[in-house]
Design an enzyme around this catalytic site. Structure first.
Site, mmCIF file in Angstrom:
data_model
loop_
_atom_site.group_PDB
_atom_site.id
_atom_site.type_symbol
_atom_site.label_atom_id
_atom_site.label_comp_id
_atom_site.label_asym_id
_atom_site.label_seq_id
_atom_site.Cartn_x
_atom_site.Cartn_y
_atom_site.Cartn_z
ATOM 1 N N LYS A 12 -56.030 2.305 2.130
ATOM 2 C CA LYS A 12 -55.429 2.558 3.446
ATOM 3 C C LYS A 12 -55.318 1.276 4.290
ATOM 4 C CE LYS A 12 -56.925 7.396 3.810
ATOM 5 N NZ LYS A 12 -57.523 8.399 4.710
ATOM 6 N N TYR A 52 -48.808 14.134 4.047
ATOM 7 C CA TYR A 52 -49.983 14.871 4.551
ATOM 8 C C TYR A 52 -49.607 16.258 5.080
ATOM 9 C CZ TYR A 52 -53.493 11.051 4.398
ATOM 10 O OH TYR A 52 -54.409 10.097 4.014
ATOM 11 N N PHE A 60 -55.876 16.578 13.925
ATOM 12 C CA PHE A 60 -55.829 15.130 13.669
ATOM 13 C C PHE A 60 -54.549 14.687 12.942
ATOM 14 C CE2 PHE A 60 -58.418 17.175 10.315
ATOM 15 C CZ PHE A 60 -57.732 16.789 9.161
ATOM 16 N N ARG A 88 -62.977 11.109 -6.708
ATOM 17 C CA ARG A 88 -63.538 11.686 -5.482
ATOM 18 C C ARG A 88 -65.023 11.333 -5.343
ATOM 19 N NH1 ARG A 88 -60.362 14.411 -2.632
ATOM 20 N NH2 ARG A 88 -61.930 15.569 -1.491
ATOM 21 N N THR A 94 -65.550 12.234 3.046
ATOM 22 C CA THR A 94 -64.437 11.813 3.916
ATOM 23 C C THR A 94 -64.924 10.959 5.076
ATOM 24 O OG1 THR A 94 -63.358 13.906 3.376
ATOM 25 C CG2 THR A 94 -62.499 12.709 5.273
ATOM 26 N N ARG A 105 -66.298 4.618 0.389
ATOM 27 C CA ARG A 105 -66.234 4.868 1.843
ATOM 28 C C ARG A 105 -67.519 4.455 2.546
ATOM 29 N NH1 ARG A 105 -63.102 10.565 1.054
ATOM 30 N NH2 ARG A 105 -60.970 9.837 1.415
ATOM 31 N N ASN A 115 -61.036 5.387 6.753
ATOM 32 C CA ASN A 115 -62.034 5.564 5.683
ATOM 33 C C ASN A 115 -61.622 4.888 4.379
ATOM 34 O OD1 ASN A 115 -60.060 7.385 4.998
ATOM 35 N ND2 ASN A 115 -61.402 9.157 4.824
ATOM 36 N N HIS A 118 -57.755 6.998 0.073
ATOM 37 C CA HIS A 118 -57.411 8.407 -0.126
ATOM 38 C C HIS A 118 -57.399 8.668 -1.620
ATOM 39 C CE1 HIS A 118 -55.193 12.211 -0.039
ATOM 40 N NE2 HIS A 118 -54.528 11.720 -1.071
ATOM 41 N N GLU A 129 -48.784 14.185 -5.737
ATOM 42 C CA GLU A 129 -48.913 12.915 -5.007
ATOM 43 C C GLU A 129 -48.415 11.730 -5.842
ATOM 44 O OE1 GLU A 129 -52.937 12.691 -3.504
ATOM 45 O OE2 GLU A 129 -52.574 14.302 -2.063
HETATM 46 P P1 CMP Z 1 -57.866 11.699 3.334
HETATM 47 O O1 CMP Z 1 -58.668 11.906 2.111
HETATM 48 O O2 CMP Z 1 -56.810 10.654 3.293
HETATM 49 O O3 CMP Z 1 -57.171 13.089 3.745
HETATM 50 C C1 CMP Z 1 -56.833 13.401 5.073
HETATM 51 C C2 CMP Z 1 -57.426 12.457 6.063
HETATM 52 O O4 CMP Z 1 -57.528 12.939 7.370
HETATM 53 C C3 CMP Z 1 -58.851 12.124 5.673
HETATM 54 O O5 CMP Z 1 -58.857 11.336 4.520
HETATM 55 C C4 CMP Z 1 -59.358 11.461 6.950
HETATM 56 O O6 CMP Z 1 -59.123 10.056 6.951
HETATM 57 C C5 CMP Z 1 -58.480 12.092 8.026
HETATM 58 N N1 CMP Z 1 -59.243 12.888 8.996
HETATM 59 C C6 CMP Z 1 -59.330 12.664 10.302
HETATM 60 N N2 CMP Z 1 -60.088 13.572 10.910
HETATM 61 C C7 CMP Z 1 -60.517 14.417 9.956
HETATM 62 C C8 CMP Z 1 -61.350 15.575 9.957
HETATM 63 N N3 CMP Z 1 -61.910 16.049 11.083
HETATM 64 N N4 CMP Z 1 -61.584 16.186 8.769
HETATM 65 C C9 CMP Z 1 -61.025 15.727 7.634
HETATM 66 N N5 CMP Z 1 -60.205 14.627 7.578
HETATM 67 C C10 CMP Z 1 -59.976 13.976 8.728
#
Ligand code: CMP
Length: 136
Positions: A12, A52, A60, A88, A94, A105, A115, A118, A129
Protein backbone atom coordinates in the site's frame (compact mmCIF):
# COMPACT_ATOMS: atom_id res chain seq x y z
CA UNK A 1 -1.10 -33.69 -2.25
CA UNK A 2 0.16 -30.31 -3.31
CA UNK A 3 -2.22 -27.38 -3.31
CA UNK A 4 -0.49 -24.59 -5.16
CA UNK A 5 -2.58 -21.41 -5.05
CA UNK A 6 -2.25 -17.83 -6.21
CA UNK A 7 -3.31 -14.79 -4.23
CA UNK A 8 -3.25 -11.04 -4.76
CA UNK A 9 -1.03 -8.87 -2.62
CA UNK A 10 -0.87 -5.08 -2.60
CA UNK A 11 1.93 -3.11 -1.01
CA UNK A 12 0.00 0.00 0.00
CA UNK A 13 0.98 3.68 -0.39
CA UNK A 14 2.35 4.04 3.15
CA UNK A 15 4.92 1.30 2.55
CA UNK A 16 5.86 2.31 -1.01
CA UNK A 17 6.26 5.91 0.18
CA UNK A 18 8.76 4.71 2.81
CA UNK A 19 10.62 2.70 0.13
CA UNK A 20 9.73 -0.56 1.87
CA UNK A 21 8.46 -2.35 -1.25
CA UNK A 22 11.67 -4.27 -1.97
CA UNK A 23 12.10 -5.21 1.69
CA UNK A 24 8.52 -6.48 1.88
CA UNK A 25 8.96 -8.45 -1.36
CA UNK A 26 11.98 -10.14 0.25
CA UNK A 27 9.80 -11.10 3.24
CA UNK A 28 7.41 -12.88 0.87
CA UNK A 29 10.23 -14.60 -1.03
CA UNK A 30 11.94 -15.71 2.19
CA UNK A 31 8.64 -17.35 3.22
CA UNK A 32 8.59 -19.34 -0.02
CA UNK A 33 6.23 -17.22 -2.11
CA UNK A 34 7.04 -16.75 -5.79
CA UNK A 35 6.13 -13.39 -7.25
CA UNK A 36 4.51 -14.50 -10.50
CA UNK A 37 3.64 -11.00 -11.74
CA UNK A 38 4.08 -7.56 -10.27
CA UNK A 39 3.66 -3.94 -11.25
CA UNK A 40 3.99 -0.56 -9.56
CA UNK A 41 1.00 1.62 -10.42
CA UNK A 42 -1.15 4.44 -9.11
CA UNK A 43 -4.90 3.94 -9.42
CA UNK A 44 -7.79 6.38 -9.67
CA UNK A 45 -10.15 6.72 -6.73
CA UNK A 46 -12.93 5.25 -8.91
CA UNK A 47 -10.82 2.11 -9.43
CA UNK A 48 -10.18 1.82 -5.69
CA UNK A 49 -13.96 2.09 -5.18
CA UNK A 50 -14.49 -0.84 -7.57
CA UNK A 51 -11.71 -2.85 -5.94
CA UNK A 52 -13.08 -2.36 -2.40
CA UNK A 53 -16.77 -2.58 -3.42
CA UNK A 54 -17.41 -5.26 -0.76
CA UNK A 55 -16.76 -2.54 1.83
CA UNK A 56 -19.03 0.10 0.26
CA UNK A 57 -21.46 0.17 3.18
CA UNK A 58 -18.69 0.56 5.77
CA UNK A 59 -18.07 3.93 7.41
CA UNK A 60 -14.39 3.78 6.43
CA UNK A 61 -15.05 3.11 2.70
CA UNK A 62 -14.50 6.64 1.41
CA UNK A 63 -11.25 7.19 3.33
CA UNK A 64 -10.04 3.72 2.37
CA UNK A 65 -10.54 4.39 -1.35
CA UNK A 66 -9.01 7.86 -1.13
CA UNK A 67 -6.03 6.34 0.64
CA UNK A 68 -5.40 3.43 -1.76
CA UNK A 69 -5.41 5.88 -4.67
CA UNK A 70 -3.26 8.50 -2.90
CA UNK A 71 0.13 7.24 -4.15
CA UNK A 72 1.95 4.43 -5.91
CA UNK A 73 1.21 0.84 -4.92
CA UNK A 74 2.83 -2.46 -5.87
CA UNK A 75 0.38 -5.18 -6.90
CA UNK A 76 1.63 -8.76 -7.06
CA UNK A 77 0.42 -12.26 -7.78
CA UNK A 78 1.94 -14.46 -5.08
CA UNK A 79 2.10 -18.21 -5.50
CA UNK A 80 2.86 -21.09 -3.16
CA UNK A 81 1.21 -23.99 -1.41
CA UNK A 82 -1.92 -22.68 0.39
CA UNK A 83 -0.95 -19.14 -0.63
CA UNK A 84 -4.22 -17.45 0.39
CA UNK A 85 -4.09 -18.48 4.03
CA UNK A 86 -0.29 -18.32 4.18
CA UNK A 87 -0.35 -14.72 2.99
CA UNK A 88 -3.00 -13.76 5.53
CA UNK A 89 -0.96 -15.30 8.32
CA UNK A 90 2.19 -13.55 7.16
CA UNK A 91 0.37 -10.19 6.95
CA UNK A 92 -1.10 -10.46 10.45
CA UNK A 93 -4.23 -8.82 11.85
CA UNK A 94 -5.77 -5.89 9.95
CA UNK A 95 -4.95 -3.53 12.82
CA UNK A 96 -1.15 -3.46 13.29
CA UNK A 97 -1.52 -3.06 17.07
CA UNK A 98 -3.28 -6.43 17.14
CA UNK A 99 -0.87 -8.15 14.73
CA UNK A 100 1.50 -10.79 16.07
CA UNK A 101 5.29 -10.52 16.19
CA UNK A 102 6.86 -11.64 12.95
CA UNK A 103 4.00 -10.40 10.75
CA UNK A 104 4.33 -7.72 8.09
CA UNK A 105 1.68 -5.45 9.60
CA UNK A 106 3.27 -5.68 13.05
CA UNK A 107 6.65 -4.69 11.67
CA UNK A 108 5.68 -2.10 9.07
CA UNK A 109 2.06 -1.05 9.66
CA UNK A 110 1.33 2.42 11.01
CA UNK A 111 -2.43 2.27 11.63
CA UNK A 112 -5.52 0.30 10.62
CA UNK A 113 -5.67 2.36 7.40
CA UNK A 114 -1.93 2.53 6.76
CA UNK A 115 -1.41 -1.17 7.37
CA UNK A 116 1.16 -1.56 4.57
CA UNK A 117 -0.31 -4.57 2.77
CA UNK A 118 -3.56 -6.01 1.45
CA UNK A 119 -4.11 -9.69 0.72
CA UNK A 120 -7.04 -11.63 -0.72
CA UNK A 121 -9.20 -13.18 2.02
CA UNK A 122 -10.41 -16.29 0.13
CA UNK A 123 -9.62 -18.34 -2.95
CA UNK A 124 -12.66 -16.92 -4.76
CA UNK A 125 -11.67 -13.34 -3.98
CA UNK A 126 -8.07 -14.08 -4.97
CA UNK A 127 -9.28 -14.98 -8.48
CA UNK A 128 -11.44 -11.86 -8.66
CA UNK A 129 -8.67 -9.59 -7.36
CA UNK A 130 -5.99 -11.10 -9.63
CA UNK A 131 -8.27 -10.54 -12.63
CA UNK A 132 -8.95 -7.00 -11.47
CA UNK A 133 -5.30 -6.01 -11.80
CA UNK A 134 -3.86 -8.50 -14.27
CA UNK A 135 -6.55 -9.43 -16.78
CA UNK A 136 -5.03 -8.65 -20.19
P1 CMP B 1 -7.47 -4.44 3.75
O1 CMP B 1 -7.03 -5.82 4.04
O2 CMP B 1 -6.83 -3.76 2.59
O3 CMP B 1 -9.06 -4.44 3.51
C1 CMP B 1 -9.85 -3.31 3.76
C2 CMP B 1 -9.13 -2.24 4.52
O4 CMP B 1 -9.94 -1.32 5.19
C3 CMP B 1 -8.28 -2.86 5.61
O5 CMP B 1 -7.21 -3.55 5.04
C4 CMP B 1 -7.93 -1.63 6.44
O6 CMP B 1 -6.73 -1.00 5.98
C5 CMP B 1 -9.10 -0.69 6.16
N1 CMP B 1 -9.88 -0.39 7.36
C6 CMP B 1 -10.06 0.81 7.90
N2 CMP B 1 -10.84 0.76 8.98
C7 CMP B 1 -11.18 -0.53 9.15
C8 CMP B 1 -11.97 -1.23 10.10
N3 CMP B 1 -12.58 -0.60 11.13
N4 CMP B 1 -12.08 -2.58 9.97
C9 CMP B 1 -11.48 -3.22 8.95
N5 CMP B 1 -10.72 -2.59 7.99
C10 CMP B 1 -10.56 -1.27 8.11
Amino acid sequence: MSNIEQTLSIIKPDAVERNLDNEIKEVFKNKGFSIVKEKKIQIEKSEAERFYKVHETKPFYNDLCAYLSSGPIVVMILQKENAVLGNRELMGATNPVEAEEGTIRKKYGISIDKNSVHGSDSIDNAKIEIDFFFKD
